[in-house]
Design an enzyme around this catalytic site. Structure first.
Site, PDB file in Angstrom:
ATOM      1  N   ASP A  64     137.948  64.131  99.140  1.00 26.67           N
ATOM      2  CA  ASP A  64     137.631  63.690 100.500  1.00 26.67           C
ATOM      3  C   ASP A  64     138.826  62.890 101.007  1.00 26.67           C
ATOM      4  O   ASP A  64     139.210  61.879 100.393  1.00 26.67           O
ATOM      5  CB  ASP A  64     136.357  62.824 100.475  1.00 26.67           C
ATOM      6  CG  ASP A  64     135.913  62.427 101.874  1.00 26.67           C
ATOM      7  OD1 ASP A  64     136.718  62.515 102.818  1.00 26.67           O
ATOM      8  OD2 ASP A  64     134.734  62.015 102.004  1.00 26.67           O
ATOM      9  N   SER A  88     138.214  69.741 112.836  1.00 27.67           N
ATOM     10  CA  SER A  88     139.053  70.697 113.563  1.00 27.67           C
ATOM     11  C   SER A  88     138.570  70.976 114.983  1.00 27.67           C
ATOM     12  O   SER A  88     139.112  71.872 115.637  1.00 27.67           O
ATOM     13  CB  SER A  88     139.127  72.012 112.776  1.00 27.67           C
ATOM     14  OG  SER A  88     137.846  72.597 112.698  1.00 27.67           O
ATOM     15  N   ASN A 125     147.183  72.048 119.964  1.00 29.02           N
ATOM     16  CA  ASN A 125     147.465  72.098 121.406  1.00 29.02           C
ATOM     17  C   ASN A 125     146.641  71.057 122.167  1.00 29.02           C
ATOM     18  O   ASN A 125     146.972  70.739 123.312  1.00 29.02           O
ATOM     19  CB  ASN A 125     147.181  73.502 121.939  1.00 29.02           C
ATOM     20  CG  ASN A 125     145.706  73.847 121.970  1.00 29.02           C
ATOM     21  OD1 ASN A 125     145.020  73.558 122.956  1.00 29.02           O
ATOM     22  ND2 ASN A 125     145.178  74.443 120.902  1.00 29.02           N
ATOM     23  N   HIS A 126     145.601  70.498 121.541  1.00 30.78           N
ATOM     24  CA  HIS A 126     144.769  69.513 122.244  1.00 30.78           C
ATOM     25  C   HIS A 126     145.457  68.146 122.368  1.00 30.78           C
ATOM     26  O   HIS A 126     144.926  67.262 123.042  1.00 30.78           O
ATOM     27  CB  HIS A 126     143.388  69.442 121.596  1.00 30.78           C
ATOM     28  CG  HIS A 126     142.643  70.730 121.796  1.00 30.78           C
ATOM     29  ND1 HIS A 126     142.016  71.046 122.982  1.00 30.78           N
ATOM     30  CD2 HIS A 126     142.503  71.821 120.991  1.00 30.78           C
ATOM     31  CE1 HIS A 126     141.502  72.275 122.893  1.00 30.78           C
ATOM     32  NE2 HIS A 126     141.797  72.762 121.690  1.00 30.78           N
ATOM     33  N   TYR A 149     139.484  64.389 119.336  1.00 31.45           N
ATOM     34  CA  TYR A 149     140.188  65.267 118.393  1.00 31.45           C
ATOM     35  C   TYR A 149     141.687  65.331 118.718  1.00 31.45           C
ATOM     36  O   TYR A 149     142.538  65.120 117.833  1.00 31.45           O
ATOM     37  CB  TYR A 149     139.542  66.654 118.446  1.00 31.45           C
ATOM     38  CG  TYR A 149     140.313  67.750 117.766  1.00 31.45           C
ATOM     39  CD1 TYR A 149     140.445  67.782 116.382  1.00 31.45           C
ATOM     40  CD2 TYR A 149     140.895  68.777 118.516  1.00 31.45           C
ATOM     41  CE1 TYR A 149     141.151  68.814 115.768  1.00 31.45           C
ATOM     42  CE2 TYR A 149     141.587  69.804 117.908  1.00 31.45           C
ATOM     43  CZ  TYR A 149     141.722  69.819 116.530  1.00 31.45           C
ATOM     44  OH  TYR A 149     142.413  70.832 115.923  1.00 31.45           O
TER      45      TYR A 149
END
Ligand code: NAI
Ligand code: 15L
Length: 281
Positions: A64, A88, A125-126, A149
Site C-alpha cells: 500500500d 486514477s 492531462n487533468h 485528482y
C-alpha cells in the site's frame, strides 16, 4: 561484466501492476530487465490474479503506497521505478491524499534512501484540464488542474522536480491523455494514447539519457491535438506509431452536449464529478 545482450535493468519496479495500464505494459517492461517486480494493493493483486495469472516469471510484491515502511522496503535494490499506482480518477480527497500525495512522498523518500536513479511517473492531462478544448498548450503553460485528482498529479510533478533538484533523482512525468485500445469519443480523438505507443513511451522514458525532470505529453501521433508535444518527444526519442484519426468516423459524433463544461474544457467529464465535501464537515 554485462554481456552485449544483457537487459538494461536488473530489477525494475512497476506500481499499479494490477491496474489497466499496469497489466497492459508489464510484458514490454519484462523484456527490459532481469527481474520485474509487480506491486499493487494486496486486494487488487489478488483480484487480478483470480481473473488471470499475472505475468509468469515476475516477482509479485504487494504494497500500500500509504504505508511508508512498506514502500521503503519495496524500493530496496531497484534500478528504476515505473510508477503507475494510485487513485486514477476524480473523487473524494482522503484516498487521493493517501495514495497520490502521501504515497508519492513515500516513494521519493524511498528512492532517495535506496539511490534509485530514475522514476517514470504517470501524471495526467487533468493537470491542465481547465484549458479550453480549442486551445493548444505546451508544457511551458501554467498548470490548471480540474479537480482533486489533477491537483494530486500536479503535486507529483512538483515532488519530481524537488527530488531532481535536491537529490539528483531523474523523473519523466508523463501527462497521459486517454490510454485505451481505441479513442472512446470526440474528445478522445485529441487525447488518445494507443497501448503500443504507451509501451514505447515508457521504454523511451526509462532509457533516454539525461532527462533530469522532464514533462512529456502522453498521446499518440494524433492529427487533432490539445497539446504541442515537442520538445519532450524529441528529447526522449519517442516516435508514436498511431493516429486517432483512424477512428474518426466511428466516434466524431460522440460529443458532450453543446454549451456544457465537459465539451468546453479539456477535462471532459471529469469537470462534472464532485465537488466532494470533506469528511466531518
Ligand atoms: P487503474 O485504476 O486501473 O490502476 C491504478 C492501480 O493503482 C490500481 O490497480 C490500484 O489498485 C492501485 N492503487 C490505488 N491506490 C493504491 C495504493 N494506496 N497503494 C498501491 N496501489 C494503489 O488506472 P490505470 O488506468 O491503469 O492508470 C494507471 C496510472 O496512469 C494511474 O496513475 C493514472 O492516474 C494514470 N493515468 C491513466 C490514464 C489512462 O488513460 N488510463 C490517463 C492519465 C493518467
Ligand atoms: C486520466 O487521468 C484517467 O486516469 C483515465 O481514467 C482517463 O479518464 C483519462 O485521464 C482521460 O482524461 O481520458
Amino acid at each position: 561484466m554485462p554481456t552485449p545482450h544483457a537487459p538494461p535493468f536488473q530489477r525494475l519496479l512497476l506500481t499499479g501492476a494490477a491496474g489497466t495500464l499496469g497489466r497492459a505494459m508489464a510484458p514490454a517492461l519484462q523484456r527490459l530487465c532481469r527481474e520485474l517486480v509487480l506491486s499493487d494493493l494486496p486486494g487488487a493483486l489478488a483480484a487480478a490474479q483470480a481473473r488471470e495469472p499475472l505475468l509468469p516469471g515476475a516477482t509479485v510484491q504487494p504494497c500500500d503506497l500509504a504505508d511508508a515502511a512498506a514502500v521503503m522496503a519495496l524500493l530496496a535494490g531497484v534500478d528504476a521505478v515505473v510508477h503507475f499506482g494510485g487513485v486514477s480518477v476524480e473523487g473524494p480527497w482522503p484516498p487521493i491524499l493517501a495514495a497520490n500525495i502521501e504515497g508519492l512522498h513515500h516513494l521519493y523518500e524511498a528512492a532517495r534512501r535506496h539511490a534509485v536513479p530514475r522514476v517514470v511517473f504517470a501524471s495526467s492531462n487533468h493537470v491542465t484540464g481547465c484549458y479550453r478544448q480549442d486551445e493548444v498548450i505546451t508544457t511551458d503553460d501554467a498548470p490548471r488542474p480540474d479537480g482533486n485528482y489533477g491537483l494530486s498529479k500536479l503535486f507529483g510533478e512538483g515532488i519530481a522536480s524537488l527530488y531532481w533538484q535536491r537529490h539528483g533523482i531523474e523523473t519523466v512525468c508523463l501527462r497521459i491523455g486517454s490510454a485505451l485500445p481505441a479513442p472512446p469519443d470526440h474528445r478522445g480523438l485529441h487525447t488518445w494514447l494507443s497501448l503500443r505507443d504507451l509501451d514505447q513511451l515508457v521504454e523511451r522514458s526509462l532509457l533516454a539519457p539525461e532527462v533530469g525532470c522532464l514533462l512529456v505529453f502522453g498521446m499518440s501521433n494524433n492529427t487533432r491535438r490539445f497539446w504541442n508535444p515537442q520538445p519532450g518527444w524529441q528529447r526522449i526519442g519517442y516516435q508514436p506509431q498511431d493516429d486517432s484519426e483512424t477512428f474518426a468516423a466511428q466516434v466524431a459524433d460522440k460529443r458532450q452536449p453543446e454549451g456544457s463544461r465537459a465539451r468546453l474544457l479539456q477535462a471532459g467529464v471529469f469537470i462534472d464529478i464532485g465537488p466532494f465535501d470533506l469528511p466531518g464537515t
